[in-house]
Design an enzyme around this catalytic site. Structure first.
Site, short mmCIF file in Angstrom:
data_model
loop_
_atom_site.label_atom_id
_atom_site.label_comp_id
_atom_site.label_asym_id
_atom_site.label_seq_id
_atom_site.Cartn_x
_atom_site.Cartn_y
_atom_site.Cartn_z
N MET A 159 5.77 -33.44 33.07
CA MET A 159 4.37 -33.32 33.10
C MET A 159 3.64 -34.12 32.00
SD MET A 159 3.13 -31.02 35.65
CE MET A 159 4.28 -30.02 36.71
N CYS A 160 3.20 -33.38 30.87
CA CYS A 160 2.44 -33.99 29.87
C CYS A 160 3.15 -34.83 28.97
CB CYS A 160 1.96 -32.72 29.02
SG CYS A 160 0.80 -31.85 30.07
N ILE A 161 4.48 -34.75 28.96
CA ILE A 161 5.24 -35.62 27.87
C ILE A 161 5.49 -36.91 28.95
CG2 ILE A 161 7.90 -36.22 27.24
CD1 ILE A 161 6.15 -34.07 25.80
N THR A 166 1.83 -38.88 28.76
CA THR A 166 1.42 -39.33 27.62
C THR A 166 2.15 -40.47 26.97
OG1 THR A 166 0.85 -37.01 26.77
CG2 THR A 166 1.31 -38.63 25.03
N LYS A 174 -6.63 -30.83 25.37
CA LYS A 174 -6.85 -31.54 26.48
C LYS A 174 -6.74 -30.80 27.50
CE LYS A 174 -1.65 -32.44 26.93
NZ LYS A 174 -1.56 -31.77 28.22
#
Length: 188
Positions: free
Chosen positions: A115-117, A120, A83
């Site tokens: 951020m990504c946690i 998502t 990603k």
């Protein structure tokens, strides 16, 4: 309780536990140990484990920083999703991989919390998934020099607020590694 029809299964997501992402993060070793515990449990129960790996200008594809930490081992039959955005669903094959496996609920681990946690988790909920955060299996770097709260505060706040997330026909929730159940009916 997912709103995705005929998707009763649960999957474990291991997001961005890469050398350059978790280096110097608080509780790094504990988080990785908890993720390893969850991977072992998922494999023992034939629960899909999907790995997500980020790349961008600061995390160059193929660089040592881009590599997953040595303490975690992906099996060849476990999908690896590449990603370039915070949300692991955005412009990736994650959705199709989960659909192929009949997954309507994800259990989320990894980095970075803020951020990504978070991206998502929110991305999953709006797409119809139930999304459980493992509160002691995610971490983030120290961004206080940019005005962010301490990593410990970011992690604690995310655990708190995700424990109350839901939407029509979908649920969030935060549990510890010891409380994780991959059975949707238990939803812990």
């Amino acid at each position: 309780m997912t709103t995705l029809p005929d998707r009763p299964n649960t999957a474990l997501l291991v997001i961005d536990v890469q050398q350059g992402v978790v280096e110097g993060s608080p509780r790094r070793d504990e988080v990785i140990e908890n993720i390893n515990t969850l991977i072992g449990k998922a494999r023992a129960e034939d629960v899909p484990v999907l790995w997500v790996q980020h790349s961008d200008d600061g995390l160059v594809l193929g660089s040592p920083e881009w590599e997953y930490v040595a303490e975690l081992t992906r099996l060849d039959d476990e999908p690896l999703v590449h990603k370039k955005w915070g949300d692991s669903f955005e412009d990736t094959e994650l959705e199709s991989l989960l659909a192929e496996r009949g997954v309507g609920r994800i259990v989320v681990t990894g980095a970075q919390t803020d951020m990504c946690i978070r991206s998502t988790l929110h991305g999953a909920l709006v797409r119809g998934y139930d999304a459980t955060l493992v509160g002691d299996a995610h971490t983030t770097e120290d961004l206080t020099k940019y005005g962010a709260p301490s990593p410990e505060q970011v992690i604690a706040h995310t655990n708190l607020y995700w424990g109350f997330q839901n939407a029509p026909g979908r649920s969030g929730g935060t549990v510890s590694t010891a409380e994780v159940s991959f059975t949707a009916a238990d939803a812990g």
